[in-house]
Design a protein around this motif. Sequence first.
Motif, mmCIF file in Angstrom:
data_model
loop_
_atom_site.group_PDB
_atom_site.id
_atom_site.type_symbol
_atom_site.label_atom_id
_atom_site.label_comp_id
_atom_site.label_asym_id
_atom_site.label_seq_id
_atom_site.Cartn_x
_atom_site.Cartn_y
_atom_site.Cartn_z
ATOM 1 N N CYS A 1 12.535 37.176 -25.154
ATOM 2 C CA CYS A 1 11.166 37.733 -25.251
ATOM 3 C C CYS A 1 11.171 39.088 -25.957
ATOM 4 O O CYS A 1 10.123 39.611 -26.304
ATOM 5 C CB CYS A 1 10.541 37.846 -23.870
ATOM 6 S SG CYS A 1 11.317 39.081 -22.810
ATOM 7 N N CYS B 1 15.936 41.831 -23.856
ATOM 8 C CA CYS B 1 16.067 40.385 -23.673
ATOM 9 C C CYS B 1 16.116 39.719 -25.048
ATOM 10 O O CYS B 1 15.226 39.951 -25.871
ATOM 11 C CB CYS B 1 14.886 39.867 -22.868
ATOM 12 S SG CYS B 1 14.822 38.076 -22.776
ATOM 13 N N CYS C 1 16.346 39.283 -17.209
ATOM 14 C CA CYS C 1 15.056 39.662 -17.804
ATOM 15 C C CYS C 1 13.966 39.472 -16.747
ATOM 16 O O CYS C 1 13.890 38.422 -16.120
ATOM 17 C CB CYS C 1 14.758 38.805 -19.025
ATOM 18 S SG CYS C 1 13.103 39.103 -19.682
ATOM 19 N N THR D 1 10.806 38.981 -17.207
ATOM 20 C CA THR D 1 9.749 38.029 -17.578
ATOM 21 C C THR D 1 10.284 36.618 -17.822
ATOM 22 O O THR D 1 9.599 35.644 -17.536
ATOM 23 C CB THR D 1 8.948 38.483 -18.823
ATOM 24 O OG1 THR D 1 9.811 38.513 -19.943
ATOM 25 C CG2 THR D 1 8.332 39.846 -18.608
ATOM 26 N N CYS D 2 11.487 36.489 -18.374
ATOM 27 C CA CYS D 2 12.078 35.143 -18.495
ATOM 28 C C CYS D 2 13.429 35.210 -17.801
ATOM 29 O O CYS D 2 14.448 35.388 -18.449
ATOM 30 C CB CYS D 2 12.175 34.666 -19.936
ATOM 31 S SG CYS D 2 12.491 35.905 -21.201
HETATM 32 ZN ZN ZN Z 1 12.889 37.900 -21.584
#
Ligand code: ZN
Length: 186
Positions: free
Chosen positions: A30, A27, A5, A7-8
């Motif tokens: 998120c 994901c 992912c 963002t995370c």
């Molecule tokens: Zn994520």
Amino acid sequence: MNLPCPTCSANELRATTLTEGLPAQSCPECRGAVLPLIAYRDWRNAHAAPDEAIVDAGDASSAAADDSKAMLHCPQCKGFMTKFRFSADTANHIDHCDRCDLVWLDHGEWRLVEQLARSGQLAKIFDAVWQKRLREEQAKRRAEARWREQLGEDFAKAKELRGWLTTHPKGKELLAYLFLSQTEGA
Ligand SMILES: [Zn+2]
Ligand SMILES: [Zn+2]
């Protein structure tokens, strides 16, 4: 192997569908999703509705969508993705990797762009033409906001008058008459 992912990054993306027949990877944490634009184009071709005129992508409930603020690395090539606004009506950005031709949609953003996607315009957001039109629209709205502030409650009436003048065949003459009333006190 699944992509990480963007963002995370601790989480791996899993196969999903954004809507019927449109595969993506999302994901589990998120709930954002990677959408390869080639998959989008295939989906568009298979659901060939004719291209429509530019639709207003506005959605009053855009507050319900996430919008990652940090620069993201493309989950595939690790290069920086570029953020693109797609509508003057929402502050959300879509992250695009030019090299891999894919986009990252934060949770809720698919819903914001779904109308654009269905009308065949999702891949056009990243064009200079689209972005220019968007900047012009934003500039227009900023100017309007300044007038609204300056004129206060008379703004609505002034806007109505302006609309009437711009479409009136004798608009210029009417405007001159109004202007002269200020200098001649007529
Ligand atoms: Zn994520
Ligand atoms: Zn990439």
